[in-house]
Each structure stands twice: as C-alpha cells, then as structure tokens.
Design an enzyme around this catalytic site. Structure first.
Site, PDB file in Angstrom:
ATOM      1  N   GLY A   1      45.097 -23.752  94.787  1.00 51.24           N
ATOM      2  CA  GLY A   1      45.381 -22.859  93.682  1.00 51.24           C
ATOM      3  C   GLY A   1      45.310 -23.565  92.336  1.00 51.24           C
TER       4      GLY A   1
ATOM      5  N   ASP B   1      58.213 -11.658  99.882  1.00 49.29           N
ATOM      6  CA  ASP B   1      59.408 -12.115  99.176  1.00 49.29           C
ATOM      7  C   ASP B   1      59.403 -13.640  99.166  1.00 49.29           C
ATOM      8  OD1 ASP B   1      61.800 -12.029  97.826  1.00 49.29           O
ATOM      9  OD2 ASP B   1      63.018 -11.608  99.600  1.00 49.29           O
TER      10      ASP B   1
END
Length: 604
Positions: free
Chosen positions: A340, A391
């Site tokens: 990322g 979550d």
C-alpha cells in the site's frame, strides 16, 4: 493529596500506611464512579433502541449508533481529568497504583459488569501511567474478578415450556413478553410459519425429554431496520440455537421475517463487518456466555465487540494475542499482496489478523495525511458497515518481541515509518496501529480462482460497491487489491483512505470532445473539480482480463454510468435509508412459504 502521603505523623509507619490506603480507596471509588456513569448511559442508549425501532425512526438509529461509540472515550477522558484535578494523578507514587488496583478489585466483588469495569480502569490509568508500567502489577492484564454466575434481575434469559403450554401459545407468549408497542398484523400466520420452520429442522420422531424448554435472551437485539429474538430450543442433549428477525411490514405493523437455525447463518449477525447491535444487558457476561454456547467458534472478544462493548473486546483480543504469541514460534512478515501507498501491513501467518501502520511519508499520489487517514477509519467505525467494511481495532504502544520480526519486516518499518516505532530493549514498540481480520486480497483471489469462483467473486464485488453506495459510502479507490474475500466467500472493503460520503461527490458524464485533437490530448478537455467522479473511467482501471470483464459487465455495467450513482445519491438526500439483509433470501418466510413480507436489499 500527594503531600499528605509524605506528611510527618506522630505514628509514622501506621499513619502513612493509613493515608496511603485511604488515598488508594478514594481513587478506586472515583474510577468506579466513572465507569458506572458510563455504563448507565450506555444502557439508557441501548434501551432506547426499542422505542426507535417502534417509531421506525431510522435516522435516529444511525445517530444513536455513532453517539454510543463516542460515549466511552468521553467518560474515560472525564475520569482522567477528575483524577488529575482531585488527586494530582501525574504526581502519585508509582507503587500507589498497585494499591489502587487492589482496592478497585475489592469494590468489584458484587458488581454486575466487573470485566468491563476492569477495562475502564486500564483505559483511564494508561492515560496517566508511562507505558513501562503497562503490566499486571498496575493494570488488569488478566481479569481479577470472575464473571460466571453473576445474578441479573431480570435474569439474562427466560425459559418457556412448550410441553406444558403448547408450542403455539409459547411462541405468542415469548413475543408478547418483549412488550413491543407496534402490533403484529398477522401474528397467527407468522407464528404458524415459525412453527413450520422449527419442525423442519428438529429430529423425527421427536421424543420430549424432561428438560424440554425454549430459552430466550431477555433483550431483543436492535440494528438498523430490524430487531432479533435470540434463543435456544433444548431437549435432552439437543441444543438448537435460533435467531428470529422482526421487521416492519410496511402496513403499520410488525412481522417475523425468518428463523435462522444454522450457527453459520447466525454468526454473521455478529460479524466484524457490521454495525454494533444494541441490547439492554445488566450482566453482559451472561449474554456473551449464552451466545458463545450458540456459536462456540465465535471468539468472546468478537461477541463483546458486536454488542457495542468494543473496548472490552479490545482487551480480550489483546489477551488472546499475547496467549497466541506465547504458544507460537513463527515470525511476523510483510503481508502478502501489493504494498500500500499509505500503510505498511504485516501479519503473523499463524494468526488470522493483519497489523496496519501509517507510513511517515505517504505517497504524493495519495492526497491524504496521517490525520486524514485516522479520520476516515473513525468514520467507518461510526458508520453502518452493512457487512461490507471491516471493523478495525485501534491500539497505541503495542510491544512486539523483536526476535519475532523478520529482517525484511524490521528494515521496512525502520525505513518507512521510523517515527512510529521505538526499539526498546528486546521489544519493538509500535506507537499506533490498526488491527484487522486478515482476508485474501481480491486481486490475489481472482488470480488463483477457477472460473466459477472468480465469477461469484466479481458478482459479489459489484454488490459490495452498490450496497456501500446505498448507505452513503463511495469507496474512492475501487481497485481489487483494496477488497478482501472472507472465509465465507464474502467480498469486504478494507482500504479507507479515499472513502467519501456519496453526498459529497459529484458524479458526472465525460463531455464530448470539442475536436478530434482534444480527444487525443493527454490533458482533459473539460474542467474537473476535486469531488468530481467520472464512472466511465472505472472500466479501464478495474476490468482486466476477459473473465472478469465479461462477468462484471453482465451484472454490474450500471456502475459505469453516472446515472446509477446519482440515483443512489438522490435517494440518500431525500432521507431514504436502505436496508440490506444480513441473511439469505432463501431463509426468509417470504421465499419459503410465500408470505407477503417486505422486500429489501437481500444478501444473495
């Protein structure tokens, strides 16, 4: 108060000891008062879910969900400020915290939520103590108070006896006992469907044993546009769990929508990718015990979190993590997949989670800062995740054993985020991290999948985007690498640095070029504002390979048109709140028995 601890006394040893004990007790009481205030407000907000459901006030449901999440940190901050003001907490002798903890344990002897109160103690004290004291002498690294058999009034669950009263009467009584003020328009029909569903799954012939009963948790579980009745059918050694969703029928009444029996279908109601449930629980450990018996594979940490007690869920998770570290030998490695531009992601192969840390220097191609990223993650925490956004557990100052890090990972951390790590003796302390359930990145899944698996994943990927859009979430970066595939094959979004509210986006069609030369130019021939989105541009970036492209276009070509996005945006702006069902269409009574129950955005 600190001065009093060192004051000279005519009986120095006895006097100083008594002052210290009194001080520790006063601080322990202040901490427990802070927790009790928190849980009182938490229960009030949870209890009010019933009235919001009865009014069908879905906007209020969303607000209450977000407000309840913020509640805990507000009370922790308030309690820490009280300790600073009344006891000059920063100046307290370090060893006094052992006495405070001891006095606190004594106050929890007959408490109804001792495990939550211990977590609150940790939350407040870690705001004051240096992290070198984050160990069992000063904090509740392990629980000190047992939660088994805590009495609740009323009891956590109620028992009903069909052999005595008849199954139809018992089911009607169970529903009546919850005191919903909106009537069931077709109660006899709904009870009949429920009984048919129960009889289909029970063994035949069924011999009723002496302990034959139905146990039902004393509170309904509220989330979004439905509430759930949770219980177990018991007969001898048989324990059959069930969950019954109750919904508004669109005609001013309520209806039973389904009855879920398989723990694999009940467990998603408590999934990490959904908003937290609201239930009125005097003794939450009793609710978790009951739910654990229904879903033995579900970690208790996840159950506490699903019930809105996410801070204690974090406590249990961390205890389980330390236990796993103690009983494993593999090393932390960089997570597989495309690196990322915002986060460094690492994992422990034997542990089903990833650890995400924000880079010091985020790629300039990403117009975000570290603070922006944190705001996005909090947005997701407070938003309805509808089963499509993972979550995360947010931690500060997590100590990892240095010897468990591969050289490649340690070099990456030192190079990419030196401000976020501190090498402290044999530990590497990560100052801020998000922990998230590990999933197979969708791009890797598609590379390895056969045609049938790939087609199913592409279809679910499109559904995930549409469902997110329906609840006012534009994912931003929709590349496959930003989505994961769960163990159950569900596609879930997990990269939040570019998400935005749909209502903040301007979905446009690319205007026709004024000249052939303009169309060939590297520069756009039309003005582009920061929030402008051109869905026609999605295809070249997303649809690589005929297998993926053909399946996507067959089912989700509307995502490539601004019309779809603007229709969703218009629905949101006029106050429409979409309802995405967390169970299969085939499980609904409407599908099984032809009942005229309300339609919705079903999970396929």
């Amino acid at each position: 108060m600190t001065q009093a601890l060192s004051a000279v006394s005519p009986f120095p040893d006895k006097g100083r000891s008594q002052i210290r004990t009194d001080t520790a007790l006063a601080i322990a009481r202040a901490l427990l008062e802070g927790f009790d205030k928190h849980y009182r407000i938490f229960r009030e907000m949870s209890r009010a879910a019933k009235e919001r459901f009865e009014r069908a006030d879905w906007a209020a449901v969303q607000r209450a969900h977000a407000d309840r999440i913020a509640l805990y940190d507000e009370r922790v901050r308030e309690a820490a400020e009280r300790l600073q003001h009344e006891f000059d907490a920063d100046a307290l002798p370090d060893a006094l915290w052992q006495d405070i903890k001891l006095q606190y344990v004594g106050l929890l002897t007959n408490h109804k939520q001792p495990e939550l109160a211990e977590t609150f103690f940790n939350s407040v004290s870690t705001r004051i103590l240096h992290r070198s004291y984050f160990h069992n002498d000063y904090l509740f690294v392990r629980s000190a108070v047992a939660t088994e058999y805590i009495e609740s009034d009323p009891p956590a669950y109620r028992s009903y006896y069909p052999a005595t009263d008849g199954l139809r009467t018992v089911v009607a009584t169970i529903l009546a006992d919850f005191g919903l003020r909106v009537p069931f328009n077709h109660l006899r029909r709904d009870v009949g469907y429920l009984i048919r569903a129960v009889r289909e799954i029970l063994p035949k012939p069924l011999r009723l044993e002496a302990n034959h009963q139905i146990q039902v948790l004393s509170s309904l579980f509220f989330r979004n546009k439905r509430t759930y009745l949770i219980g177990k059918f018991i007969n001898g050694h048989l324990e059959q769990p069930f969950a019954v969703p109750i919904v508004h029928d669109g005609a001013g009444g309520l209806t039973l929508d389904a009855c879920l029996f398989d723990p694999r279908e009940i467990a998603p109601l408590f999934a990490f990718s959904r908003a937290y449930l609201m239930a009125d629980m005097e003794v939450p450990s009793a609710f978790v015990d009951f739910l654990s018996s229904m879903m033995p594979g579900k970690p208790r940490a996840e159950l506490y979190t699903a019930l809105g007690l996410q801070k204690h869920g974090k406590t249990l998770f961390y205890r389980e993590f330390l236990h796993h570290l103690k009983h494993s030998r593999d090393q932390f490695v960089l997570a597989p997949g495309i690196k990322g531009l915002v986060m460094v992601v690492f994992t422990l192969p034997s542990y089903p989670y990833v650890f995400k840390v924000i880079r010091d220097n985020i790629s300039p191609t990403k117009d975000v800062t570290a603070e922006t990223v944190k705001e996005k993650y909090m947005l997701v925490k407070r938003h309805d995740r509808i089963g499509r956004m993972a979550d995360t557990l947010e931690y500060a100052n997590v100590a990892f054993p240095r010897e468990r890090f591969t050289r490649e990972l340690l070099d990456e951390l030192r190079r990419e985020l030196p401000s976020q790590i501190e090498e402290d003796g044999s530990n590497v302390v990560v100052k801020h991290t998000y922990i998230e359930r590990r999933m197979k990145p969708l791009n890797m899944f598609l590379d390895e999948a056969d045609d049938e698996q790939a087609h199913a994943a592409v279809r679910d990927y499109g559904r995930a985007i549409k469902e997110l859009a329906s609840v006012n979430i534009f994912p931003g970066d929709m590349l496959f690498k930003n989505f994961g595939v769960t163990r159950g094959g569900r596609v879930v979004f997990y990269d939040y640095d570019e998400i935005a509210y749909m209502t903040e986006c301007n979905f446009r069609r690319i205007p026709a070029p004024p000249t052939p030369e303009a169309e060939m130019s590297a520069e756009a021939w039309y003005p582009v504002a920061p929030n402008d989105i051109f869905p026609e541009e999605f295809a070249p970036f997303l649809l690589s390979g005929a297998k993926v492209r053909d399946e996507f276009l067959a089912h989700h070509s509307d995502l490539l048109s601004p019309d779809f996005w603007n229709d969703c945006k218009h629905n949101i702006e006029r106050g429409h709140i979409e309802d995405v069902f967390p169970y299969r269409r085939e499980a609904r009574f409407a599908s099984r028995f032809g009942a005229a129950t309300p339609s919705g955005g079903d999970h396929p």
